[in-house]
Design a protein around this motif. Structure first.
Motif, short mmCIF file in Angstrom:
data_model
loop_
_atom_site.label_atom_id
_atom_site.label_comp_id
_atom_site.label_asym_id
_atom_site.label_seq_id
_atom_site.Cartn_x
_atom_site.Cartn_y
_atom_site.Cartn_z
N ALA A 161 0.84 -1.20 0.00
CA ALA A 161 0.00 0.00 0.00
C ALA A 161 0.87 1.24 0.00
N LEU A 167 -5.34 2.82 0.92
CA LEU A 167 -5.78 2.15 2.16
C LEU A 167 -7.30 2.20 2.29
N LEU A 184 3.35 -1.71 3.97
CA LEU A 184 3.24 -0.26 3.82
C LEU A 184 4.51 0.28 3.19
N VAL A 221 -4.12 1.59 10.40
CA VAL A 221 -4.04 0.21 9.93
C VAL A 221 -4.33 -0.76 11.08
N LEU A 227 -7.44 -5.22 7.07
CA LEU A 227 -6.04 -5.09 6.65
C LEU A 227 -5.12 -5.89 7.58
N CYS A 229 -1.57 -6.10 8.11
CA CYS A 229 -0.30 -5.45 7.74
C CYS A 229 0.88 -6.29 8.24
#
Ligand code: LLP
Length: 465
Positions: A161, A167, A184, A221, A227, A229
């Protein structure tokens, strides 16, 4: 066998042949000009992958991209082995396929255990069609479309992302209960010495989150169940010869890992991007693949130890240093123009459409004549492309043997960002590409035809005669 010209004049063949017979047992492909399998045979002829280059041109046409499988595989192995040797945690090398994305190249990289970094739906589709496993594909891009994101999610690849818009879009398109695997991308604010168009890590870059937004991004996040991450990513630029910028980057990224912990994010992957340079000309002196990997691993391990953090899974995504040296482009020489006391232009049957790097970045290349490998280098000429554009100059001041129409000019180091940036400018069909290994040549990209050129054209009824 490397031939020696009886006159003792320095000649093109040995000048650029890999230093295989040196004490250096395992040359790093990114430090050579010609592919590792390049040899001169019958005194004068260039051979790559056990195939005579002039015969390849007769068989597959001109211009022709010639990819040496051994050089590509060797570079993949050197990255893999170096991480194994210098990193105590898990690692994964991804091939940045923007350098040259096609089925065969993706398949070779994957067969060497590499994952693939893709930057568009088209590259993603190609990698999937090449049989690359979804859990080794990472999708980049600073403006991915909804369709690209949906394709990525449905295929189960990791999305890197890049910005807030992305996002929010991901959260919006996630199915109930779905958790999308993301990393990220952050802009580290690191300067490096390379062409401004291929520099990406400085703060004024279109890529990635501003590091000043780090807390806000992590906080957001961590609150989104859609999401998952798993890591952070950064890429600072391309064709870099210094080790320090990547070492600085590695140190900064470990700080990001530490900060992510404050938000309860369990970030286990760290991707330092690509960027290691290659030798295009004699004076280029990049670190070897091993030296580059070692420098990064040392910094990450020291920084993690200092912060008392477990070692992350370490990802890197080289493009150029994996594939550039593995490929050469063979052209046929045609016309020439002598301007007394100014210069001699020697024209070839391709140019800025198959290699847009000289006109875009003022990139410098070296060339040899595949059928005159042992002839004295007796003239300095300018290699001109065939496009209707004065700037379509492939090489300025190339030192070559005396050339004639029909000679085969071989430009070295064309594996990265040549085919992938090729166009049909002036409606030139894109050249074919072959992969060579052990005396066998296989077509990997068919030459475009005139019919291909008008395949997408539509002539409205009212314009038809
Ligand atoms: N990862 C990301 C996110 C990138 O943007 C790039 C290259 C790479 C990895 C691979 O970098 P490499 O190892 O190849 O240096 N067209 C230009 C190069 C553009 C590079 C774009 N990003 C050229 O022909 O020099």
């Amino acid at each position: 066998m490397v031939s020696t010209h009886p006159t003792g004049v320095q000649h093109s063949g040995s000048q650029y042949l890999p230093q295989r017979h040196d004490t250096k047992a395992n040359p790093s492909p990114n430090q050579e000009l010609l592919p590792l399998t390049a040899r001169v045979h019958h005194h004068d002829l260039l051979e790559i992958g056990g195939c005579d280059v002039t015969t390849l041109v007769e068989q597959f046409g001109s211009p022709l991209y010639i990819l040496d499988e051994e050089t590509l595989r060797s570079a993949c192995q050197q990255y893999r082995d170096a991480f194994k040797q210098y990193y105590k945690g898990e690692s994964q090398v991804l091939y940045a396929s923007k350098a040259w994305n096609c089925l065969a190249v993706c398949a070779i990289a994957a067969s060497e255990g590499l994952g693939i970094d893709v930057v568009s739906g088209g590259e993603l589709y190609t990698a999937l069609q090449a049989g690359v496993s979804h859990d080794k594909i990472y999708l980049h891009g600073n403006n991915k479309s909804r369709e690209e994101l949906i394709l990525a999610i449905e295929s189960g690849v990791t999305v890197v992302a890049d910005n807030w818009y992305e996002l929010h879009t991901l959260v919006e398109i996630a199915q109930p209960g779905q958790s999308i695997r993301i990393m990220l991308r952050l802009t580290p604010g690191i300067e490096c010495h390379t062409h401004e168009y291929i520099r990406t890590g400085h703060l004024d870059s279109k890529f990635g989150f501003d590091p000043n937004d780090l807390d806000e991004v992590f906080a957001f996040v961590s609150q989104q169940s859609a999401l998952n991450c798993v890591g952070v990513h950064a890429h600072i630029g391309s064709q870099i010869f210094e080790r320090q910028p990547h070492q600085d980057l590695a140190a900064v990224m470990v700080q990001w890992l530490r900060d992510a912990g404050k938000y309860g994010l369990n970030i286990t992957e760290l991707n330092v991007g690509g960027g290691l340079g290659i030798k295009y000309i004699e004076s280029d002196d990049p670190p070897s693949i091993e030296e580059w990997v070692k420098a990064i691993c040392e910094v990450i391990q020291a920084a993690c130890a200092a912060e008392n953090l477990p070692l992350p899974k370490l990802l890197s995504e080289p493009g150029r240093s994996l594939i550039a040296t593995a490929c050469v482009t063979a052209y046929t020489i045609g016309s020439s123009k002598v301007i007394p006391e100014i210069r001699t232009y020697v024209a070839i049957d391709g140019g800025m459409s198959d290699n847009p790097r000289p006109i875009t970045y003022q990139s410098v290349y070296r060339a040899v004549i595949a059928n005159k490998m042992s002839s004295p280098l007796s003239q300095t000429v300018t290699i001109a492309g065939k496009h209707c554009e004065s700037g379509d100059i492939l090489i300025k001041n190339a030192l070559l043997p005396k050339t004639e129409p029909g000679d085969i000019l071989v430009v070295m180091g064309t594996g990265a960002y040549n085919y992938s940036m090729a166009s049909n400018y002036n409606r030139l069909p894109r050249p074919a590409a072959v992969v060579v290994a052990n005396g066998e040549a296989n077509l990997i990209l068919q030459r475009e035809t005139y019919e291909d050129l008008i395949r997408q054209d539509r002539l409205p009824e009212r314009l038809k005669k």
